[in-house]
Design a protein around this motif. Sequence first.
Motif, PDB file in Angstrom:
ATOM      1  N   VAL A  67       0.853  -1.183   0.000  1.00 54.95           N
ATOM      2  CA  VAL A  67       0.000   0.000   0.000  1.00 54.95           C
ATOM      3  C   VAL A  67       0.891   1.236   0.000  1.00 54.95           C
ATOM      4  CG1 VAL A  67      -1.895  -1.147   1.215  1.00 54.95           C
ATOM      5  CG2 VAL A  67      -0.125   0.045   2.520  1.00 54.95           C
ATOM      6  N   PRO A  68       0.396   2.385  -0.467  1.00 55.39           N
ATOM      7  CA  PRO A  68       1.190   3.614  -0.401  1.00 55.39           C
ATOM      8  C   PRO A  68       1.541   3.951   1.042  1.00 55.39           C
ATOM      9  CG  PRO A  68      -0.691   3.886  -1.863  1.00 55.39           C
ATOM     10  CD  PRO A  68      -0.894   2.585  -1.156  1.00 55.39           C
ATOM     11  N   VAL A  69       2.756   4.409   1.253  1.00 50.66           N
ATOM     12  CA  VAL A  69       3.215   4.660   2.620  1.00 50.66           C
ATOM     13  C   VAL A  69       2.341   5.687   3.324  1.00 50.66           C
ATOM     14  CG1 VAL A  69       4.852   6.484   1.963  1.00 50.66           C
ATOM     15  CG2 VAL A  69       5.274   5.102   4.018  1.00 50.66           C
ATOM     16  N   GLY A  70       1.803   6.644   2.582  1.00 44.49           N
ATOM     17  CA  GLY A  70       0.974   7.673   3.190  1.00 44.49           C
ATOM     18  C   GLY A  70      -0.322   7.169   3.776  1.00 44.49           C
ATOM     19  N   SER A  71      -0.743   5.955   3.407  1.00 47.33           N
ATOM     20  CA  SER A  71      -1.980   5.406   3.964  1.00 47.33           C
ATOM     21  C   SER A  71      -1.786   4.821   5.358  1.00 47.33           C
ATOM     22  CB  SER A  71      -2.539   4.326   3.025  1.00 47.33           C
ATOM     23  OG  SER A  71      -1.652   3.210   2.968  1.00 47.33           O
ATOM     24  N   LEU A  72      -0.529   4.648   5.774  1.00 47.68           N
ATOM     25  CA  LEU A  72      -0.268   4.032   7.073  1.00 47.68           C
ATOM     26  C   LEU A  72       0.482   4.942   8.040  1.00 47.68           C
ATOM     27  CD1 LEU A  72       0.730   0.362   6.124  1.00 47.68           C
ATOM     28  CD2 LEU A  72      -1.485   1.202   6.916  1.00 47.68           C
ATOM     29  N   THR A  73       1.136   5.961   7.533  1.00 54.39           N
ATOM     30  CA  THR A  73       1.906   6.814   8.433  1.00 54.39           C
ATOM     31  C   THR A  73       1.880   8.250   7.953  1.00 54.39           C
ATOM     32  OG1 THR A  73       4.063   7.101   9.509  1.00 54.39           O
ATOM     33  CG2 THR A  73       4.087   6.388   7.219  1.00 54.39           C
ATOM     34  N   ALA A  74       2.267   9.146   8.871  1.00 55.79           N
ATOM     35  CA  ALA A  74       2.298  10.578   8.604  1.00 55.79           C
ATOM     36  C   ALA A  74       3.288  11.191   9.591  1.00 55.79           C
ATOM     37  CB  ALA A  74       0.909  11.190   8.780  1.00 55.79           C
ATOM     38  N   LYS A 101       2.635   7.410  15.261  1.00 59.13           N
ATOM     39  CA  LYS A 101       3.244   6.215  15.832  1.00 59.13           C
ATOM     40  C   LYS A 101       2.775   4.981  15.064  1.00 59.13           C
ATOM     41  CE  LYS A 101       3.716   3.633  20.167  1.00 59.13           C
ATOM     42  NZ  LYS A 101       3.319   3.569  21.613  1.00 59.13           N
ATOM     43  N   ILE A 102       3.712   4.127  14.678  1.00 54.27           N
ATOM     44  CA  ILE A 102       3.365   2.895  13.960  1.00 54.27           C
ATOM     45  C   ILE A 102       2.845   1.874  14.949  1.00 54.27           C
ATOM     46  CG2 ILE A 102       4.225   1.094  12.419  1.00 54.27           C
ATOM     47  CD1 ILE A 102       4.238   3.966  11.285  1.00 54.27           C
ATOM     48  N   THR A 103       1.665   1.325  14.688  1.00 55.65           N
ATOM     49  CA  THR A 103       1.055   0.366  15.603  1.00 55.65           C
ATOM     50  C   THR A 103       1.587  -1.044  15.336  1.00 55.65           C
ATOM     51  OG1 THR A 103      -0.795  -0.138  14.129  1.00 55.65           O
ATOM     52  CG2 THR A 103      -1.035   1.763  15.594  1.00 55.65           C
ATOM     53  N   THR A 104       1.262  -1.944  16.244  1.00 52.87           N
ATOM     54  CA  THR A 104       1.691  -3.341  16.105  1.00 52.87           C
ATOM     55  C   THR A 104       1.131  -3.958  14.830  1.00 52.87           C
ATOM     56  OG1 THR A 104       1.777  -3.575  18.519  1.00 52.87           O
ATOM     57  CG2 THR A 104       1.702  -5.597  17.222  1.00 52.87           C
ATOM     58  N   ARG A 105      -0.095  -3.633  14.485  1.00 52.85           N
ATOM     59  CA  ARG A 105      -0.711  -4.201  13.282  1.00 52.85           C
ATOM     60  C   ARG A 105      -0.115  -3.630  11.997  1.00 52.85           C
ATOM     61  NH1 ARG A 105      -4.940  -7.402  14.050  1.00 52.85           N
ATOM     62  NH2 ARG A 105      -5.923  -7.462  16.103  1.00 52.85           N
ATOM     63  N   GLU A 106       0.452  -2.439  12.068  1.00 46.90           N
ATOM     64  CA  GLU A 106       1.053  -1.826  10.882  1.00 46.90           C
ATOM     65  C   GLU A 106       2.511  -2.241  10.690  1.00 46.90           C
ATOM     66  OE1 GLU A 106      -1.662   2.253  11.204  1.00 46.90           O
ATOM     67  OE2 GLU A 106       0.354   2.136  12.067  1.00 46.90           O
ATOM     68  N   ARG A 107       3.101  -2.735  11.752  1.00 52.28           N
ATOM     69  CA  ARG A 107       4.501  -3.154  11.666  1.00 52.28           C
ATOM     70  C   ARG A 107       4.669  -4.296  10.649  1.00 52.28           C
ATOM     71  NH1 ARG A 107       8.096  -5.001  16.937  1.00 52.28           N
ATOM     72  NH2 ARG A 107      10.124  -5.013  15.887  1.00 52.28           N
ATOM     73  N   TYR A 108       5.715  -4.217   9.856  1.00 49.15           N
ATOM     74  CA  TYR A 108       6.069  -5.171   8.802  1.00 49.15           C
ATOM     75  C   TYR A 108       5.170  -5.089   7.569  1.00 49.15           C
ATOM     76  CZ  TYR A 108       8.764  -7.348  12.593  1.00 49.15           C
ATOM     77  OH  TYR A 108       9.618  -7.585  13.638  1.00 49.15           O
ATOM     78  N   ARG A 109       4.213  -4.169   7.534  1.00 52.28           N
ATOM     79  CA  ARG A 109       3.396  -4.027   6.333  1.00 52.28           C
ATOM     80  C   ARG A 109       4.268  -3.532   5.186  1.00 52.28           C
ATOM     81  NH1 ARG A 109      -2.122  -3.250   6.334  1.00 52.28           N
ATOM     82  NH2 ARG A 109      -1.776  -3.167   4.068  1.00 52.28           N
ATOM     83  N   THR A 110       4.006  -4.047   3.996  1.00 52.80           N
ATOM     84  CA  THR A 110       4.761  -3.624   2.821  1.00 52.80           C
ATOM     85  C   THR A 110       4.168  -2.330   2.277  1.00 52.80           C
ATOM     86  OG1 THR A 110       5.305  -5.905   2.256  1.00 52.80           O
ATOM     87  CG2 THR A 110       5.525  -4.280   0.517  1.00 52.80           C
ATOM     88  N   ILE A 122      12.488   7.591  -8.239  1.00 58.76           N
ATOM     89  CA  ILE A 122      12.328   6.138  -8.288  1.00 58.76           C
ATOM     90  C   ILE A 122      11.173   5.732  -7.365  1.00 58.76           C
ATOM     91  CG2 ILE A 122      14.774   5.696  -8.782  1.00 58.76           C
ATOM     92  CD1 ILE A 122      15.059   4.849  -5.839  1.00 58.76           C
ATOM     93  N   THR A 123      10.793   4.461  -7.452  1.00 59.98           N
ATOM     94  CA  THR A 123       9.800   3.879  -6.547  1.00 59.98           C
ATOM     95  C   THR A 123      10.495   2.839  -5.672  1.00 59.98           C
ATOM     96  OG1 THR A 123       8.006   4.183  -8.141  1.00 59.98           O
ATOM     97  CG2 THR A 123       7.643   2.576  -6.379  1.00 59.98           C
ATOM     98  N   VAL A 124      10.296   2.943  -4.380  1.00 67.29           N
ATOM     99  CA  VAL A 124      10.901   1.979  -3.456  1.00 67.29           C
ATOM    100  C   VAL A 124       9.795   1.200  -2.755  1.00 67.29           C
ATOM    101  CG1 VAL A 124      12.983   3.362  -3.087  1.00 67.29           C
ATOM    102  CG2 VAL A 124      11.013   3.642  -1.568  1.00 67.29           C
ATOM    103  N   THR A 125      10.143  -0.010  -2.366  1.00 64.73           N
ATOM    104  CA  THR A 125       9.219  -0.894  -1.646  1.00 64.73           C
ATOM    105  C   THR A 125       9.936  -1.441  -0.419  1.00 64.73           C
ATOM    106  OG1 THR A 125       8.169  -1.551  -3.718  1.00 64.73           O
ATOM    107  CG2 THR A 125       7.769  -2.950  -1.804  1.00 64.73           C
ATOM    108  N   GLY A 126       9.254  -1.416   0.720  1.00 62.72           N
ATOM    109  CA  GLY A 126       9.899  -1.914   1.930  1.00 62.72           C
ATOM    110  C   GLY A 126       8.902  -2.224   3.026  1.00 62.72           C
ATOM    111  N   ARG A 127       9.431  -2.691   4.148  1.00 67.14           N
ATOM    112  CA  ARG A 127       8.602  -3.053   5.304  1.00 67.14           C
ATOM    113  C   ARG A 127       8.579  -1.888   6.290  1.00 67.14           C
ATOM    114  NH1 ARG A 127      11.689  -7.668   4.451  1.00 67.14           N
ATOM    115  NH2 ARG A 127      13.098  -7.121   6.147  1.00 67.14           N
ATOM    116  N   LEU A 128       7.393  -1.509   6.704  1.00 68.98           N
ATOM    117  CA  LEU A 128       7.224  -0.403   7.639  1.00 68.98           C
ATOM    118  C   LEU A 128       7.576  -0.854   9.055  1.00 68.98           C
ATOM    119  CD1 LEU A 128       6.254   2.542   7.886  1.00 68.98           C
ATOM    120  CD2 LEU A 128       3.948   1.637   8.302  1.00 68.98           C
ATOM    121  N   MET A 129       8.349  -0.035   9.771  1.00 68.81           N
ATOM    122  CA  MET A 129       8.786  -0.361  11.125  1.00 68.81           C
ATOM    123  C   MET A 129       8.521   0.821  12.058  1.00 68.81           C
ATOM    124  SD  MET A 129      10.020  -3.441  10.946  1.00 68.81           S
ATOM    125  CE  MET A 129      10.956  -3.560  12.472  1.00 68.81           C
TER     126      MET A 129
END
Length: 266
Positions: free
Chosen positions: A54-61, A65-74, A143-150
């Motif tokens: 998912v786009p990073v902006g949909s999970l963080t700003a 604070k990153i929640t437990t359920r959001e951790r490791y999301r791509t 560029i476009t990057v993909t990673g795990r949210l921590m």
Amino acid sequence: MYRFLLSRQWVILTLVAVLLIPTMIRLGFWQLHRYEERTARNDLVARALEASPVPVGSLTAPGRKITTRERYRTVTAEGRFDTDREVVVRRRTDSDDNIGYHVLTPFVLADGKVMLVNRGWIPADGPSQTRFPKIPAPPRGEITVTGRLMPDETTEASGIKDLEGLPDRQVMLINSAQQAERLDARVLGGYVVLKEPEPKGGSPEPIGKPGNENAALNFAYAIQWWLFAAAVPVGWWFLVRRERREREDAESAGGTEPAEAEPATV
């Protein structure tokens, strides 16, 4: 017949057995709770890793604070790397426990916000670790990057002390609030660990996926403690029967009932 149970040593032995049983039962339930916690954590991580990007902006700003359920999301993001303001994170190890750095590079998004990207591990540049190491450069341009949210790293969660007086462009923790102050920018909460090396074949060593915790071991420990608890009264009764049999054999042989042992005197 069982008057010996009132003796000092048997009273002590019985009290110890009585105390051991509930203690072992509680230890078994504690291990069971650890099994449930680890199983839930493994399931949560598996679901996060399998979820669609998912786009990073949909999970963080910024400031979030990153929640437990959001951790490791791509997550994915479009922008450019800002290597001029890149830092390294000290005292990080690779898969073989070699000491080195994690490379933390600001990734500037189209709207000007900054996403912190952990590009991977590099070995320490000499034993002193005072000089900024040589780091493979990422691709230039958009560029476009993909990673795990921590989530942001803290001393409380990681056990790593946030030392002061470090060499230039070196940090101990990956913390978006600290980096927002250093960069004087709107930095997204948490950070992203790259899934694919940038550039391929000439980048920091990728950081592996989180592994599963051994929940089955905790379940085995719980069963073990409960078996121990069940064995205590069985063992106690076995000792009682043996003591009674020895006393009966002594009486039938024409002897007297064994006297209780007295403490040795000097």
